[in-house]
Design a protein around this motif. Structure first.
Motif: not given
Length: 155
Positions: A137-155
């Motif tokens: 923190k603090p983080f940007s919306a774009q940074g958060l979404l990138q981390r989330i998409e990265s985590l959800l794309s890995t098995a």
């Protein structure tokens, strides 16, 4: 020769496409198909801001105001991802992490945290306790979404 498509059919197709112009609108009625993300933070404003970001991308969002609420929720559901603050009242994020690992819960965990405090490296400790990733923190919306998409794309 180009096939002729009646105007009435073209209008109907345009109407349908207009109805489904966003990912979220497309999944109305199919909410169970979208991943559920649990946001755990004692700061109400952060939870609301993160909810808006995630819902705008079509994710289902659940909230918990502290670790105790999160553990209660996790007894009845298994979100695909948990966004977890560390410093909270009642039960802190490190306790939640330990519980999740001891119970072998499959949820991925993204820790939302600040910088080291008095020599205590929260990020490093969270990783040792089982966090999959950390965003400071603090983080940007774009940074958060990138981390989330990265985590959800890995098995």
């Amino acid at each position: 020769m180009k096939p002729h498509i009646p105007d009435v059919l073209l209008r109907k197709v345009r109407e349908i496409l207009d109805e489904f112009d966003t990912r979220r609108d497309f999944f109305v009625g199919f909410e169970d198909l979208m991943p559920t993300i649990l946001v755990v933070d004692d700061d109400h404003q952060i939870r609301v801001w993160v909810r808006r970001i995630l819902e705008s991308k079509g994710y289902q969002v659940e909230e918990a105001g502290d670790g105790k609420e999160a553990l209660a929720y996790l007894e009845r559901a298994e979100p695909v991802l948990i966004l977890l603050d560390i410093f909270m009242p009642n039960v802190d994020g490190l306790e939640v992490l330990l519980h999740l690992r001891l119970c072998a819960k499959p949820s991925k965990i993204l820790v939302l945290s600040g910088n080291p405090i008095n020599g205590f490296d929260v990020c490093r400790t969270a990783k040792v306790f089982g966090a999959h990733d950390i965003i400071v923190k603090p983080f940007s919306a774009q940074g958060l979404l990138q981390r989330i998409e990265s985590l959800l794309s890995t098995a």
